[in-house]
Design an enzyme around this catalytic site. Structure first.
Site, PDB file in Angstrom:
ATOM      1  N   LYS A   1      11.767  33.766  -4.145  1.00  0.00           N
ATOM      2  CA  LYS A   1      11.251  32.485  -3.629  1.00  0.00           C
ATOM      3  C   LYS A   1      12.379  31.468  -3.481  1.00  0.00           C
ATOM      4  O   LYS A   1      12.484  30.802  -2.466  1.00  0.00           O
ATOM      5  CB  LYS A   1      10.164  31.962  -4.586  1.00  0.00           C
TER       6      LYS A   1
ATOM      7  N   ASP B   1      11.154  30.296 -15.415  1.00  0.00           N
ATOM      8  CA  ASP B   1       9.861  30.604 -14.790  1.00  0.00           C
ATOM      9  C   ASP B   1       9.170  31.806 -15.429  1.00  0.00           C
ATOM     10  O   ASP B   1       8.004  32.080 -15.150  1.00  0.00           O
ATOM     11  CB  ASP B   1      10.060  30.865 -13.291  1.00  0.00           C
TER      12      ASP B   1
ATOM     13  N   GLN C   1      16.888  22.527  -8.989  1.00  0.00           N
ATOM     14  CA  GLN C   1      16.326  21.687  -7.931  1.00  0.00           C
ATOM     15  C   GLN C   1      17.093  20.368  -7.844  1.00  0.00           C
ATOM     16  O   GLN C   1      17.405  19.893  -6.763  1.00  0.00           O
ATOM     17  CB  GLN C   1      14.838  21.446  -8.191  1.00  0.00           C
TER      18      GLN C   1
ATOM     19  N   ARG D   1       3.916  15.586 -10.189  1.00  0.00           N
ATOM     20  CA  ARG D   1       5.171  16.004 -10.834  1.00  0.00           C
ATOM     21  C   ARG D   1       6.287  14.965 -10.625  1.00  0.00           C
ATOM     22  O   ARG D   1       6.324  14.273  -9.618  1.00  0.00           O
ATOM     23  CB  ARG D   1       5.574  17.396 -10.316  1.00  0.00           C
TER      24      ARG D   1
ATOM     25  N   SER E   1      18.810  21.798 -14.084  1.00  0.00           N
ATOM     26  CA  SER E   1      17.774  22.002 -13.061  1.00  0.00           C
ATOM     27  C   SER E   1      18.423  22.332 -11.733  1.00  0.00           C
ATOM     28  O   SER E   1      19.195  21.544 -11.179  1.00  0.00           O
ATOM     29  CB  SER E   1      16.933  20.729 -12.920  1.00  0.00           C
TER      30      SER E   1
ATOM     31  N   ARG F   1       2.949  24.284 -18.861  1.00  0.00           N
ATOM     32  CA  ARG F   1       2.897  25.712 -19.222  1.00  0.00           C
ATOM     33  C   ARG F   1       2.943  25.953 -20.731  1.00  0.00           C
ATOM     34  O   ARG F   1       2.553  27.036 -21.183  1.00  0.00           O
ATOM     35  CB  ARG F   1       4.027  26.472 -18.510  1.00  0.00           C
TER      36      ARG F   1
ATOM     37  N   GLY G   1       7.547  22.527  -5.545  1.00  0.00           N
ATOM     38  CA  GLY G   1       8.518  21.571  -6.078  1.00  0.00           C
ATOM     39  C   GLY G   1       9.878  21.751  -5.429  1.00  0.00           C
ATOM     40  O   GLY G   1      10.587  20.780  -5.144  1.00  0.00           O
TER      41      GLY G   1
ATOM     42  N   ARG H   1       1.916  31.198 -11.936  1.00  0.00           N
ATOM     43  CA  ARG H   1       2.522  32.015 -13.001  1.00  0.00           C
ATOM     44  C   ARG H   1       1.616  32.110 -14.228  1.00  0.00           C
ATOM     45  O   ARG H   1       1.653  33.084 -14.968  1.00  0.00           O
ATOM     46  CB  ARG H   1       3.898  31.472 -13.364  1.00  0.00           C
TER      47      ARG H   1
ATOM     48  N   LYS I   1       6.075  21.763 -15.091  1.00  0.00           N
ATOM     49  CA  LYS I   1       6.073  22.764 -14.015  1.00  0.00           C
ATOM     50  C   LYS I   1       4.749  22.657 -13.256  1.00  0.00           C
ATOM     51  O   LYS I   1       4.056  21.651 -13.359  1.00  0.00           O
ATOM     52  CB  LYS I   1       6.277  24.158 -14.624  1.00  0.00           C
TER      53      LYS I   1
END
Ligand code: S3P
Length: 534
Positions: A123, A417, A271, A224, A269, A448, A196, A493, A444
């Site tokens: 992904k 993840d 991202q 988020r 991170s 989670r 995200g 997930r 997330k």
């Protein structure tokens, strides 16, 4: 009190008493005072013509949901729990809410899992291939692109910005790159859906364009935090506006002239790092990002693969602005995050042996393999090679007796993840598994830590939850006698992790709200069913 309405309308005194005795009432997750119960003789308590469940009592707060014709108590539960998660009133007042459908999957204790499989494309790499292909000069062709909903959101965004992207019958995706300054202003807002990565990376990329754009997402993504990218990008001169002082989408971006910066990210991170590096491509001067521990480095690798110069020293990466990218042929490896569900499934399902072929084994992503091996799992990487600048291998996994371990520090970003499914492995391991330093899991697609801790507890596993992780005392998970139903909370997930847990759980379990699996792993259930031996 629960029988109030029936006393009045349906039940005489003797009948009421017998129902009271024969019904078991369960509190429904997500509500303080909503119960579901079924009469053992399965006679509907409320005339069916009264419409869809649930049917409120005269009191309006407590009610009994009768077994619906052919559907039963579980159907009521799924619907009600999903309504709570989705924020839909359990007493529908309009057709949209009334017709709200919840997809659920019931998973039973499985026979051995055997065979050879490939999982869909990575992904993270797929997002980056679409993004860099679009701003490169010339053609890019992508083999093995993940066609999950998240990546399709990225693809659609670039089409909106004037990039021609064709999906060929053989699955190859061809992009006619527009060059670094070739994107055009989108006419409408860009919808990142649940993704995200789409939202944060695009925020970086769009900050330095010569146009205005608006990014939004689904109700999970809009909750988020975006400040983590908005703040450093603002430091570069970006003008980004959003709810809660720029922390929540929708985000409106007024493209601006950017200047390079040095940013010490407080969190590891990819991202955040990638958003800054992509903005850095458009900035005057150099841009440097330092992170506390190394997060996945697909952006750096792919920028290099497309011909840009990216310098890395330890956990610090730098890029000079104004560099040109050149279109490439890319083959995307299988997603190790998707493979992880099959790794754990094979480890905890007796007598299993799976070969998962063509999986990305970038060292910034292989934490899950190290974790499962440390737990005593029989996993081997075979046939290692490099494809399009990324290491790839096949993973051979056999069922194993697992033991508890400590998972913390540098390991966390390398397995971020996969921690939900690692928690499932821990639930089946002997001894205690401690997950620490993983506070990021709270923000997330769902919280989670909270979700997995609650669900494992419902399976009879002892879990102590902390702000940044959990302690899991492994054993043989066993759902309660009346069965267990888990809502995914829209988190792909979590849904897949609980399905994996169900494979090795006595009595089996049901997971509802499972549509979200398509965000990252279309075909997950079919692939799983295909490796179950009879
Ligand atoms: C991703 C980075 C990670 C990861 C996410 C994908 C990426 O997020 O959890 O699923 O593609 O860059 P963070 O950067 O928030 O850790």
């Amino acid at each position: 009190m629960i029988f109030d309405c029936y006393r009045k309308k349906t039940l005489n005194k003797t009948k009421k008493l017998s129902y009271e005795k024969s019904m078991s009432l369960r509190l429904i997750n997500g509500y303080e005072n909503l119960y579901v119960g079924a009469a053992k003789n399965s006679t509907p308590l409320i005339p069916r013509q009264r419409g869809t469940m649930p049917y409120p009592t005269s009191g309006g707060e407590l009610f009994v949901c009768p077994p619906l014709a052919g559907q039963g108590e579980d159907a009521c539960l799924h619907r009600l729990e999903a309504c709570a998660v989705e924020g839909i009133s359990p007493f529908p007042t309009n057709n949209k809410d009334r017709n709200f459908q919840v997809k659920s999957i019931t998973i039973k204790k499985s026979n051995p899992l055997k065979g050879e499989i490939t999982v869909p494309g990575d992904k993270s790499i797929s997002h980056r291939a679409i993004m860099l292909g679009s701003i490169a000069e010339g053609d890019t062709t992508i083999k093995g692109l993940l066609k999950g909903e998240d990546n399709m959101a990225t693809l659609k965004a670039f089409r909106q910005m004037g990039v021609r992207i064709d999906e060929h019958k053989n699955g190859v995706v061809a992009i006619q790159g527009k060059g670094i300054h070739g994107l055009k202003e989108p006419e409408d807002f860009i919808d990142a859906g649940n993704s995200g990565t789409t939202m944060r990376l695009l925020t970086g990329l769009l900050s330095g364009q010569g146009f205005f754009s608006v990014l939004t997402g689904d109700k999970y993504l809009r909750k988020r935090p975006m400040k983590r990218v908005v703040e450093p990008l603002s430091q570069m001169g970006a003008r980004i506006f959003g709810r809660e002082g720029g922390n929540k989408a929708p985000l409106a971006i007024v493209g601006s002239k950017l200047k390079g910066t040095t940013y010490n990210s407080p969190i590891p991170s990819a991202q955040v790092k990638s958003a800054i590096l992509l903005a850095g491509l458009y900035a005057d001067g150099g841009t440097t990002v330092a992170e506390p521990t190394l997060s996945r480095d697909h952006t750096e690798r792919m920028l290099t693969y497309f011909g840009a110069e990216v310098k890395r020293r330890g956990t610090t990466v730098s890029i000079a602005g104004g560099q040109k990218l050149t279109g490439k042929k890319i083959t995307v490896p299988g997603d190790i995050s998707s493979a992880a569900f099959f790794m754990v499934a094979a480890l905890i399902t007796k007598d299993s042996e799976l070969l998962i072929k063509n999986v990305g084994i970038n060292p910034t992503r292989t934490g899950i393999i190290d974790i499962l091996q440390a737990m005593g799992g029989d996993l081997k990487i075979v046939h290692q090679r490099e494809i399009s600048g990324e290491p790839v291998g096949d993973i051979l996994v056999k069922s194993s007796k697992l033991k508890g371990i400590e998972i913390k520090g540098d390991m966390i970003p390398r397995a971020i993840d996969e921690l939900p499914v690692a928690a499932v492995a821990a639930a089946f391991a002997e001894g205690i598994t401690k997950i620490k330093d993983a506070k990021e899991l709270r923000v997330k697609e769902s919280d989670r830590i909270g979700t997995m801790a609650t669900y494992l507890k419902e399976l009879g596993i002892q879990v102590t939850e902390f702000d940044d992780g959990m302690d899991i005392v492994g054993g043989r998970p066993k759902p309660p006698q009346q069965g267990a139903i888990f809502n995914s909370h829209g988190d792909h997930r979590v849904a897949m992790s609980m399905i994996v847990a169900g494979l090795a759980t006595e009595r089996g379990i049901t997971i509802s709200n499972t549509d979200c699996i398509d965000t990252s792993f279309p075909g997950f259930m079919e692939l799983l069913e295909g490796v179950k031996r009879t």
